[in-house]
Scaffold this motif. Structure first.
Motif, PDB file in Angstrom:
ATOM      1  N   PHE A  37       0.838  -1.202   0.000  1.00 35.06           N
ATOM      2  CA  PHE A  37       0.000   0.000   0.000  1.00 35.06           C
ATOM      3  C   PHE A  37       0.876   1.256   0.000  1.00 35.06           C
ATOM      4  CE2 PHE A  37      -2.046   3.376   2.434  1.00 35.06           C
ATOM      5  CZ  PHE A  37      -3.209   3.542   1.707  1.00 35.06           C
ATOM      6  N   PHE A  38       1.932   1.211   0.849  1.00 38.51           N
ATOM      7  CA  PHE A  38       2.838   2.340   0.981  1.00 38.51           C
ATOM      8  C   PHE A  38       3.541   2.620  -0.353  1.00 38.51           C
ATOM      9  CE2 PHE A  38       7.037   4.013   2.161  1.00 38.51           C
ATOM     10  CZ  PHE A  38       6.610   5.200   2.743  1.00 38.51           C
ATOM     11  N   LEU A  39       4.005   1.533  -0.962  1.00 41.31           N
ATOM     12  CA  LEU A  39       4.730   1.698  -2.229  1.00 41.31           C
ATOM     13  C   LEU A  39       3.834   2.292  -3.302  1.00 41.31           C
ATOM     14  CD1 LEU A  39       6.944  -1.497  -2.483  1.00 41.31           C
ATOM     15  CD2 LEU A  39       7.637   0.862  -2.052  1.00 41.31           C
ATOM     16  N   ILE A  40       2.601   1.754  -3.369  1.00 34.16           N
ATOM     17  CA  ILE A  40       1.662   2.244  -4.379  1.00 34.16           C
ATOM     18  C   ILE A  40       1.402   3.738  -4.158  1.00 34.16           C
ATOM     19  CG2 ILE A  40      -0.808   2.242  -4.971  1.00 34.16           C
ATOM     20  CD1 ILE A  40       0.147  -0.063  -6.230  1.00 34.16           C
ATOM     21  N   THR A  41       1.112   4.101  -2.893  1.00 29.26           N
ATOM     22  CA  THR A  41       0.805   5.505  -2.593  1.00 29.26           C
ATOM     23  C   THR A  41       1.994   6.380  -2.966  1.00 29.26           C
ATOM     24  OG1 THR A  41      -0.145   4.522  -0.635  1.00 29.26           O
ATOM     25  CG2 THR A  41      -0.331   6.891  -0.828  1.00 29.26           C
ATOM     26  N   LEU A  42       3.183   5.880  -2.604  1.00 27.06           N
ATOM     27  CA  LEU A  42       4.392   6.631  -2.892  1.00 27.06           C
ATOM     28  C   LEU A  42       4.556   6.818  -4.400  1.00 27.06           C
ATOM     29  CD1 LEU A  42       6.583   7.482  -0.812  1.00 27.06           C
ATOM     30  CD2 LEU A  42       7.986   5.683  -1.800  1.00 27.06           C
ATOM     31  N   TYR A  59     -17.433  -0.309  -1.987  1.00 28.48           N
ATOM     32  CA  TYR A  59     -18.593   0.147  -1.202  1.00 28.48           C
ATOM     33  C   TYR A  59     -18.209   0.615   0.193  1.00 28.48           C
ATOM     34  CZ  TYR A  59     -19.101  -4.061   1.697  1.00 28.48           C
ATOM     35  OH  TYR A  59     -18.897  -5.043   2.602  1.00 28.48           O
ATOM     36  N   ARG A  60     -16.969   0.389   0.606  1.00 32.16           N
ATOM     37  CA  ARG A  60     -16.454   0.974   1.851  1.00 32.16           C
ATOM     38  C   ARG A  60     -15.740   2.305   1.584  1.00 32.16           C
ATOM     39  NH1 ARG A  60     -19.788  -1.409   4.717  1.00 32.16           N
ATOM     40  NH2 ARG A  60     -19.413  -3.533   5.396  1.00 32.16           N
ATOM     41  N   TYR A  61     -15.871   2.763   0.395  1.00 27.82           N
ATOM     42  CA  TYR A  61     -15.256   4.015  -0.063  1.00 27.82           C
ATOM     43  C   TYR A  61     -13.731   3.986   0.057  1.00 27.82           C
ATOM     44  CZ  TYR A  61     -15.926   8.695  -1.892  1.00 27.82           C
ATOM     45  OH  TYR A  61     -15.953   9.787  -2.720  1.00 27.82           O
ATOM     46  N   GLU A  62     -13.160   2.839  -0.295  1.00 25.95           N
ATOM     47  CA  GLU A  62     -11.704   2.723  -0.367  1.00 25.95           C
ATOM     48  C   GLU A  62     -11.332   2.639  -1.845  1.00 25.95           C
ATOM     49  OE1 GLU A  62     -11.791  -0.049   3.634  1.00 25.95           O
ATOM     50  OE2 GLU A  62     -11.848  -0.928   1.641  1.00 25.95           O
ATOM     51  N   PRO A  63     -10.330   3.387  -2.239  1.00 22.97           N
ATOM     52  CA  PRO A  63      -9.957   3.357  -3.661  1.00 22.97           C
ATOM     53  C   PRO A  63      -9.498   1.963  -4.090  1.00 22.97           C
ATOM     54  CG  PRO A  63      -8.882   5.186  -2.547  1.00 22.97           C
ATOM     55  CD  PRO A  63      -9.506   4.337  -1.480  1.00 22.97           C
ATOM     56  N   PHE A  64     -10.024   1.496  -5.188  1.00 22.15           N
ATOM     57  CA  PHE A  64      -9.595   0.191  -5.715  1.00 22.15           C
ATOM     58  C   PHE A  64      -8.097   0.176  -5.988  1.00 22.15           C
ATOM     59  CE2 PHE A  64     -14.084   0.077  -7.408  1.00 22.15           C
ATOM     60  CZ  PHE A  64     -14.522  -0.992  -6.638  1.00 22.15           C
ATOM     61  N   GLU A  65      -7.578   1.332  -6.371  1.00 25.34           N
ATOM     62  CA  GLU A  65      -6.160   1.344  -6.763  1.00 25.34           C
ATOM     63  C   GLU A  65      -5.231   1.094  -5.583  1.00 25.34           C
ATOM     64  OE1 GLU A  65      -5.913   5.199  -8.613  1.00 25.34           O
ATOM     65  OE2 GLU A  65      -5.117   6.109  -6.796  1.00 25.34           O
ATOM     66  N   ASN A  66      -5.743   1.150  -4.345  1.00 25.07           N
ATOM     67  CA  ASN A  66      -4.908   0.825  -3.185  1.00 25.07           C
ATOM     68  C   ASN A  66      -4.920  -0.664  -2.852  1.00 25.07           C
ATOM     69  OD1 ASN A  66      -4.395   3.491  -3.040  1.00 25.07           O
ATOM     70  ND2 ASN A  66      -5.613   3.888  -1.202  1.00 25.07           N
TER      71      ASN A  66
END
Ligand code: GCB
Length: 607
Positions: free
Chosen positions: A9-14, A53-60
Motif C-alpha cells: 500500500f505504501f509503495l503504491i501511494t508513494l 462500497y467501503r469508499y476505499e480506492p480500488f487502486e490501493n
C-alpha cells in the motif's frame, strides 16, 4: 492488514504521488502519434469505478478488483458479474470539453472515465515512450493497461507520464478519469466567473524519444547585451555527461558546439551581432536547431528584451504602450472550450483588427497555439496563473499546486518571445497569508525566469478615504514589476458619469496597466446611452473610461474586459445574459458591438 499489504500500500501511494512529468522540450515541433479522436466514456457521478462500497480506492488494493474501471474487465462467462463495459458505451471526441458535446453533461461537474485502445510499435527498441496530455480539467488519473501511471491537478497546463515499460505492441488500453468537481482548496477554487468546462480539453499524444534526449532548453538575449544569446540546455537519460550538443541558427550562420557537464547541462553563450530583434512591428523568428548524438529538435525563436524603467515598459530598449484586450479561452467556432489553431487564429485576428499589440490571456494558461501564433503575429502576451479571488492562502498543498501549474506554463512557454508578463493572480484580497503566498510565488517565478516581468491583476481603492481619488494600496504592489489593476467605475462602481469625477494618485514609479475595465452589452440592443445593456452604454463607458485613465501619469497600457462574450454560470439575467458574461466587444456569434469601434479608434490614434 498484513505487513506485506501495508508495504505494498505504501509503495503504491508513494509511486502514485510521485509520478511526475519528465520535461520534454518543444513538444509542439516533435514527431508524435496522436491519440485524439473518439474515446469511449462512462459518466460516474458516485465514482463507483474508483471506490469500493467501503469508499476505499480500488487502486490501493494489492490486486484491484475487476469492478475498478481502470481494469477494463469483461465477464469471463455468462454467470460472471461485471457491471460496466467501456466498449458498449457511447464515444466522445478528444480533445474537447464534455459540456458542449453532450447535452446531458452541460452542467455536469464530477468524474468521467475515458478509454482509448491502441497498438504501438516503437521505432527503436531502446527508445522511451511518454503519454502527453496538453491539458485536462481538473483532476486527472491515468492508467495504462490496468496500472496507474499518475495523477495531475490543474486544468490548463501540460503533463506527461513515461510508459516505456508498460507499453505493448498490441491492444494497449489507456483509461483516464477526469474529475472537474470544484473544490475549496483547489486552484482555482469554488468560485469563478467562467464555465467549469470538464474533460480532456487539449490534445493527447504519444511521444517517443531516444533513451537520452533533449529535455529542456531556454535561450534568450542577454539582458545586458543584445548582441549575445545566453541560456541553457539539459539532457535526460543515462548518457547525459560529457555529451556534445550543437546549437545552430542557420540564418545567422551560427553553429556552436558545447559539452554537457556532470548534470547533463550546457550553458549557452553565443555572440550574435547580426541578429534582428523580434518586435511587434517585425516579429522575426529564427529557426534554431539543437542536436546531440541521439536527438535533434528544431524550434522557431524570436529574440528581444523586455524591461521597465521608471514608469515605462521597454521592448528592446524602446518605450512601448500596450494596446491590449483580455481574452478567455472559448472557441469562437464551436462555442465550448477553445483548443484549436483555428480558434486561436480567429481570436488573435480579432485582437489585431481592434488595433492591439498585446493580449491578456485570462485567467489561466491558454493552449499553446495562442503563444506560437502570437510569436508569429507580433502580439505581446500576459500569461496568468489561475490564482483567482479567494483561494486557500494558508494551505501548503494549495501553494504547491499553484506553483506547479505556474512552473508547467513557464516550462512550456519560456522560449516564446511574445510572452512578456507572468501574472501571479487576479483580484485577490490583501491579507497577510495572501501576501506571503504571492510573494513566494513571485520569487519562485523570478528564479525560473529572470528575463520576464511579474505582475498580478490587483484592486484599486480610495486614497486616504476619499472616494473621488483612487490609488493602489496593496503590499504586493512592492513586489511586481508592473502595477496592474482592474477597475469597474461606471459598471459595478456607480454609473458612467462618475468617470469624470475621479482622479488618480498612484504612488509607485512603475508602469501601470489597467488589466480590466468594461461594461455589459447585449449585441443588437440599442437605446439611450444611460441604460444598461444597450450597446450605447458600453460605447459610452469606453469613451469616458479612456478619458479618465489617460490622466494616470504612469499609464503604460490596458486590456479591457473582454474580447468576446463568454459563458459563466454566474450570469443569469434572462434575455440579456442567459449564462453569458456580456462584457465582450464581440458577441459569442462573432458580431461586433459599437464599443469595438470606439476602442479601435483609440488604438489607431495611439502610438
Ligand atoms: C472581474 C474579474 C473577471 C470577471 C469580471 C466581470 O473583475 O477579474 O473574471 O469576469 O470582473 O465581468 O465581472
Amino acid at each position: 492488514m498484513k505487513i506485506k499489504g501495508i508495504v505494498f500500500f505504501f509503495l503504491i501511494t508513494l509511486s502514485i504521488s510521485h509520478a511526475q512529468s519528465v520535461s520534454i522540450s518543444n513538444i509542439y515541433n516533435r514527431e508524435y502519434t496522436s491519440l485524439n479522436g473518439q474515446w469511449n466514456y462512462i459518466v460516474d457521478p458516485y465514482e463507483n469505478g474508483f471506490y469500493n462500497y467501503r469508499y476505499e480506492p480500488f487502486e490501493n488494493q494489492e490486486i484491484p478488483e475487476r469492478s475498478a474501471f481502470f481494469t477494463n474487465s469483461k465477464p469471463t462467462s455468462k454467470s460472471d458479474l461485471i457491471e460496466y463495459d467501456f466498449d458498449k458505451m457511447d464515444s466522445i471526441t478528444v480533445p474537447s470539453d464534455w459540456n458542449t458535446q453532450k447535452e446531458k453533461l452541460y452542467y455536469y461537474e464530477g468524474s468521467v472515465w475515458y478509454k482509448k485502445s491502441f497498438d504501438y510499435t516503437k521505432k527503436e527498441h531502446s527508445n522511451r515512450v511518454f503519454i502527453y496530455f496538453e491539458a485536462s480539467n481538473y483532476k486527472t488519473d491515468v492508467y495504462l493497461n490496468g496500472k496507474k501511471i499518475g495523477q495531475h491537478l490543474g486544468g490548463f497546463t501540460p503533463f506527461n507520464f513515461e510508459v516505456t515499460h508498460l507499453l505493448k505492441e498490441k491492444e494497449n488500453f489507456l483509461i483516464t478519469k477526469v474529475d472537474n468537481k470544484r473544490e475549496k482548496d483547489a486552484v482555482p477554487t469554488l468560485n469563478t466567473d467562467w464555465w467549469n468546462y470538464g474533460g480532456i480539453t487539449r490534445d493527447v499524444k504519444i511521444i517517443e524519444t531516444s533513451e537520452t534526449f533533449i529535455s529542456d532548453y531556454f535561450i534568450h538575449l542577454d539582458k545586458e547585451n543584445s548582441k549575445k544569446i545566453t541560456g541553457y540546455l539539459s539532457l535526460n537519460g543515462t548518457h547525459i555527461i560529457d555529451q556534445e550538443v550543437t546549437v545552430e541558427i542557420p540564418a545567422l550562420k551560427i553553429k556552436k558546439r558545447f559539452k554537457t557537464d556532470a548534470n547533463g547541462k550546457i550553458n549557452i553563450d553565443i555572440s550574435a551581432s547580426k541578429i534582428k530583434l523580434w518586435s511587434t512591428k517585425n516579429p522575426q523568428v529564427y529557426k534554431v536547431i539543437f542536436t546531440t548524438a541521439t536527438d535533434t529538435t528544431t524550434d522557431e525563436i524570436g529574440f528581444r528584451t523586455i524591461a521597465t524603467k521608471g514608469a515605462d515598459i521597454l521592448l528592446n530598449g524602446k518605450k512601448i504602450f500596450l494596446k491590449g484586450i483580455s481574452i478567455h479561452e472559448e472557441s469562437p467556432i464551436t462555442g465550448g472550450r477553445g483548443n484549436s489553431l483555428a480558434d486561436s487564429k480567429q481570436l488573435l485576428e480579432w485582437a489585431q483588427e481592434l488595433g492591439c499589440n498585446y493580449v491578456r490571456l485570462a485567467h489561466y494558461p491558454h493552449n499553446e497555439h495562442m503563444l506560437r501564433l502570437a510569436d508569429k503575429m507580433g502580439i505581446l502576451v500576459w500569461e496568468e496563473n489561475p490564482v483567482y479571488w479567494t483561494i486557500s492562502w494558508d494551505n501548503e498543498s494549495t501553494y504547491d499546486n499553484a506553483k506547479n501549474q505556474l512552473s508547467e506554463v513557464i516550462q512550456r512557454d519560456k522560449n516564446r518571445a511574445s510572452v512578456i508578463i507572468w501574472s501571479m493572480a487576479n483580484e485577490t484580497p490583501t491579507t497577510d497569508a495572501r501576501n506571503t503566498f504571492l510573494t513566494r510565488l513571485a520569487k519562485y517565478t523570478k528564479e525560473q525566469d529572470p528575463t520576464r516581468l511579474i505582475s498580478a491583476a490587483l484592486e484599486q481603492s480610495n486614497y486616504e478615504g476619499n472616494p473621488l481619488v483612487r490609488t493602489i494600496h496593496d503590499p504586493f504592489a512592492e513586489v511586481v514589476d508592473i502595477l496592474s489593476f482592474n477597475q469597474y467605475i461606471g459598471w459595478y462602481d456607480g454609473t458612467i458619469e462618475k468617470c469624470q469625477t475621479i482622479s488618480w494618485n498612484i504612488q509607485y514609479n512603475k508602469p501601470v496597466l489597467i488589466s480590466e475595465f468594461g461594461a455589459g452589452a447585449k449585441f443588437g440592443l440599442h437605446g439611450p446611452k444611460e441604460e444598461r445593456w444597450n450597446e450605447e452604454y458600453q460605447e459610452y463607458l469606453y469613451e469616458e473610461t479612456l478619458k479618465m485613465i489617460d490622466k494616470i501619469d504612469q499609464l503604460s497600457g490596458f486590456s479591457p474586459w473582454i474580447l468576446v462574450d463568454f459563458r459563466s454560470p454566474r450570469r443569469l439575467l434572462p434575455e440579456i445574459q442567459d449564462e453569458y458574461n456580456r462584457k465582450g466587444l464581440i458577441s459569442e456569434k462573432g458580431e461586433k458591438k459599437k464599443a469595438f469601434y470606439t476602442l479601435q479608434k483609440y488604438y489607431n490614434n495611439k502610438n
